[in-house]
Design a protein around this motif. Structure first.
Motif, mmCIF file in Angstrom:
data_model
loop_
_atom_site.group_PDB
_atom_site.id
_atom_site.type_symbol
_atom_site.label_atom_id
_atom_site.label_comp_id
_atom_site.label_asym_id
_atom_site.label_seq_id
_atom_site.Cartn_x
_atom_site.Cartn_y
_atom_site.Cartn_z
ATOM 1 N N ARG A 253 0.831 -1.208 0.000
ATOM 2 C CA ARG A 253 0.000 0.000 0.000
ATOM 3 C C ARG A 253 0.863 1.254 0.000
ATOM 4 N NH1 ARG A 253 -5.356 1.086 1.711
ATOM 5 N NH2 ARG A 253 -5.667 3.295 2.196
ATOM 6 N N ARG A 254 1.940 1.235 0.780
ATOM 7 C CA ARG A 254 2.819 2.399 0.824
ATOM 8 C C ARG A 254 3.502 2.618 -0.523
ATOM 9 N NH1 ARG A 254 3.271 7.335 2.207
ATOM 10 N NH2 ARG A 254 5.385 8.022 2.735
ATOM 11 N N GLU B 30 0.985 4.307 -2.751
ATOM 12 C CA GLU B 30 0.776 5.700 -2.350
ATOM 13 C C GLU B 30 1.924 6.589 -2.816
ATOM 14 O OE1 GLU B 30 0.299 5.473 1.828
ATOM 15 O OE2 GLU B 30 -1.807 4.834 1.756
ATOM 16 N N LYS B 31 3.151 6.079 -2.715
ATOM 17 C CA LYS B 31 4.277 6.857 -3.234
ATOM 18 C C LYS B 31 4.208 6.991 -4.751
ATOM 19 C CE LYS B 31 7.619 5.934 0.441
ATOM 20 N NZ LYS B 31 8.975 5.407 0.759
ATOM 21 N N GLY C 168 -3.970 2.015 -8.042
ATOM 22 C CA GLY C 168 -4.168 3.267 -7.325
ATOM 23 C C GLY C 168 -5.586 3.450 -6.827
ATOM 24 N N ALA D 290 1.056 2.212 -9.036
ATOM 25 C CA ALA D 290 0.000 3.206 -8.821
ATOM 26 C C ALA D 290 -1.008 3.194 -9.958
ATOM 27 C CB ALA D 290 0.628 4.590 -8.674
ATOM 28 N N GLU E 147 -3.387 -4.628 0.031
ATOM 29 C CA GLU E 147 -2.979 -4.297 1.400
ATOM 30 C C GLU E 147 -2.280 -5.465 2.091
ATOM 31 O OE1 GLU E 147 -6.021 -0.827 3.009
ATOM 32 O OE2 GLU E 147 -6.472 -2.945 3.392
ATOM 33 N N LEU F 66 -6.768 0.002 -3.640
ATOM 34 C CA LEU F 66 -5.770 -0.240 -2.602
ATOM 35 C C LEU F 66 -6.142 -1.399 -1.689
ATOM 36 C CD1 LEU F 66 -4.887 3.430 -1.564
ATOM 37 C CD2 LEU F 66 -3.455 1.833 -2.832
ATOM 38 N N LEU G 137 1.500 7.208 -6.489
ATOM 39 C CA LEU G 137 0.501 8.237 -6.791
ATOM 40 C C LEU G 137 1.082 9.638 -6.638
ATOM 41 C CD1 LEU G 137 -2.644 6.684 -5.053
ATOM 42 C CD2 LEU G 137 -2.171 6.824 -7.502
ATOM 43 N N GLU G 138 2.040 9.808 -5.731
ATOM 44 C CA GLU G 138 2.689 11.107 -5.591
ATOM 45 C C GLU G 138 3.641 11.384 -6.752
ATOM 46 O OE1 GLU G 138 4.436 11.804 -1.767
ATOM 47 O OE2 GLU G 138 2.962 10.562 -0.721
#
Length: 290
Positions: free
Chosen positions: A184-185, A188-189, A231, A227, A238, A234, A191-192
């Motif tokens: 998940r992390r 998330e990165k 994205g 992502a 997980e 999620l 997506l950034e």
């Protein structure tokens, strides 16, 4: 010029030469002298200098006791001094090595001093000064302190007295595991990083953006691909580890098997990277040693 440096080089260093001195070891913390004096006064023990003649109930182990207070507390030092002070025949046993040896036995077998008066009475049968005189020559034959051998002899003498007590094994200290970023992390990165990705597939992500997000530049493509695929889902990844996510989003992973895995992930199943490779028929060859 220090003699040790001259002994290594057998000659004085030339002018302008760099002379390296050995690093000084860090000093162990010590308790204050007032705290030590209060403990000694309560036990009727007199602290004297190294040049004075030591008599009954006198000690020169000021530095050892101050370090022991800082390391193990005032209660432990009071117990050790009281054990030597009140046991029969050990009036002149308040020396550095004997104090260290009794302290080591008390720390190694905490159930023994917990018996209170029985612990002190057991030392009536342990002539500390005589035992130390027997083990003292060992420090010249092997590498080690003489009080270590004395601690072993004390434990051997006391073991029959406290043999019926169960000795609890030392607790195993588990070191904290290194934190591992989950799938998940990673998404998330990604997506950034995705808004900073160029229009082409080969367009790189700026280095300053990767540093701000906390991703190595060579791993930015992996995060962005994760992502794009998950994205908006999620909850599916997980329960996956990063290794399994890397296999799942790989371009060589069959699409029909990926869809099957996603359905099973939605039902709450968990997969490892090795399981996913086995399902897709992906094999890795190991290099043969020459």
């Amino acid at each position: 010029m220090p003699q040790a440096v001259l002994a290594d080089t057998d000659k004085a260093p030339q002018r302008g030469a760099l002379v390296r001195f050995p690093k000084r070891k860090g000093r162990r913390p010590k308790a204050s002298t007032d705290e030590l004096q209060s403990i000694l006064a309560a036990l009727d023990i007199r602290l004297i200098g190294c040049t004075e003649t030591r008599r009954d109930h006198e000690t020169t182990a000021g530095e050892v006791l101050r370090k022991m207070i800082a390391a193990h507390g005032a209660e432990h030092v009071t117990l050790i001094l009281r054990t030597i002070r009140e046991s029969r025949g050990n009036e002149r046993a308040l020396t550095d090595p004997i104090i260290n040896a009794v302290s080591a036995v008390a720390l190694a077998f905490p159930a023994w001093p917990a018996t209170g008066l029985r612990w002190i009475e057991a030392f009536d049968q342990v002539p500390l000064v005589e035992l130390y005189a027997k083990v003292r020559p060992l420090k010249y034959a092997v590498k080690g302190s003489a009080w270590c051998f004395l601690a072993g002899m004390i434990a051997e003498r006391l073991y029959p007295v406290f043999a019926e007590q169960k000795i609890a094994p030392p607790k195993r200290v588990n070191l904290p595991k290194r934190p591992v970023a989950g799938a998940r992390r990673i998404v998330e990165k990604g997506l950034e990083l995705l808004p900073h990705k160029g229009p082409h597939n080969t367009s790189p992500v700026p280095r300053d953006v990767c540093e701000r997000v906390g991703v190595e530049k060579y791993q930015a493509g992996f995060h962005i691909r994760a992502a794009r695929m998950y994205g908006d889902r999620l909850e599916l990844i997980e329960r996956l580890k990063p290794e399994a996510l890397r296999v799942l989003i790989s371009p060589t992973f069959p699409a029909e098997i990926r869809a099957q895995v996603e359905r099973r992930l939605a039902d709450g199943e968990k997969f490892s990277g090795r399981q996913l490779k086995r399902m897709a028929g992906i094999t890795t060859r190991r290099r043969q040693r020459k």
